[in-house]
Design a protein around this motif. Sequence first.
Motif, short mmCIF file in Angstrom:
data_model
loop_
_atom_site.label_atom_id
_atom_site.label_comp_id
_atom_site.label_asym_id
_atom_site.label_seq_id
_atom_site.Cartn_x
_atom_site.Cartn_y
_atom_site.Cartn_z
N TYR A 1 -31.64 -54.93 -51.23
CA TYR A 1 -30.22 -55.05 -50.53
C TYR A 1 -29.73 -53.64 -50.73
CZ TYR A 1 -30.85 -59.95 -51.57
OH TYR A 1 -31.13 -61.34 -51.56
N GLU B 1 -24.38 -63.39 -51.24
CA GLU B 1 -25.49 -62.62 -50.94
C GLU B 1 -26.07 -61.84 -51.81
OE1 GLU B 1 -26.80 -59.57 -47.36
OE2 GLU B 1 -24.61 -60.20 -47.33
N TYR B 2 -25.28 -61.06 -52.90
CA TYR B 2 -25.91 -60.13 -53.76
C TYR B 2 -26.00 -60.87 -55.22
CZ TYR B 2 -23.97 -57.41 -50.11
OH TYR B 2 -23.57 -56.96 -48.96
N ASN C 1 -36.48 -59.03 -53.28
CA ASN C 1 -35.75 -58.63 -52.26
C ASN C 1 -35.06 -57.31 -52.20
OD1 ASN C 1 -36.38 -60.89 -50.49
ND2 ASN C 1 -35.11 -62.10 -51.71
#
Length: 229
Positions: A50, A38-39, A48
């Motif tokens: 996070y 995800e990272y 994006n």
Amino acid sequence: MQGTLCEIGLRTLKTKELIRMASRFGIFREDVRKTNKEYYSLRDNKVNFYLIPGMNFIESIGSGKRDIYKMHDYKEVWTIGRFINRVKYYTVRELGKNFSRMPLELAWGDSDNEYKASMWVPEYISDDLFEVTMSDLGRKYDFVKDLSISLIFRKERNCAQLLHFGEYNQIESSKQYLLEGIYAEGFTPTGKLGEIFLNHPHCNPPDKLQILLRQEIADSKLKKAPDIT
């Protein structure tokens, strides 16, 4: 000092053979790239945001000409790679865990001759395990004793990310686009922008490079975006 790519490959094959043998006795193979996908994503083709959880890293500060095709010859970067190979000997033997290697991360200093190199490591890499592994490397390679390499914990932080796909000499335009996206949302960048090499420059054509740009941002928002053009 570093050995040829072929010699490094042979050492890697020996390590993999040891791990394959150990796997018969219940070694847990941990694909940390998958658990952290995800990272460390190839899908960040737009800006994006996070909340990056707290993570452990091996980190070192060094100096050398800014050249991504020679960065693996930097003593600090080279030693981080050897650290990962060696520490896995202990995690397999003592903990029954074998983890995959994460991408190299670089943040350049105020000049192109200064850099901070780092690589994510699992939480079970303890201070004691770090010290034992560095002692092993210091006995084998004298220069390691003079390097500033540490095991650090980076606390939870807000970050903006953008994938740069293509030649490295075009990366500044991607950085500009990332900063524009941050300011457009009213956020303030803080600290140095990081370059995360999702694939290896030596193993991929220049126009196929995948470099994830990560910029930490402050918690509070800007009242007005600055002019960065």
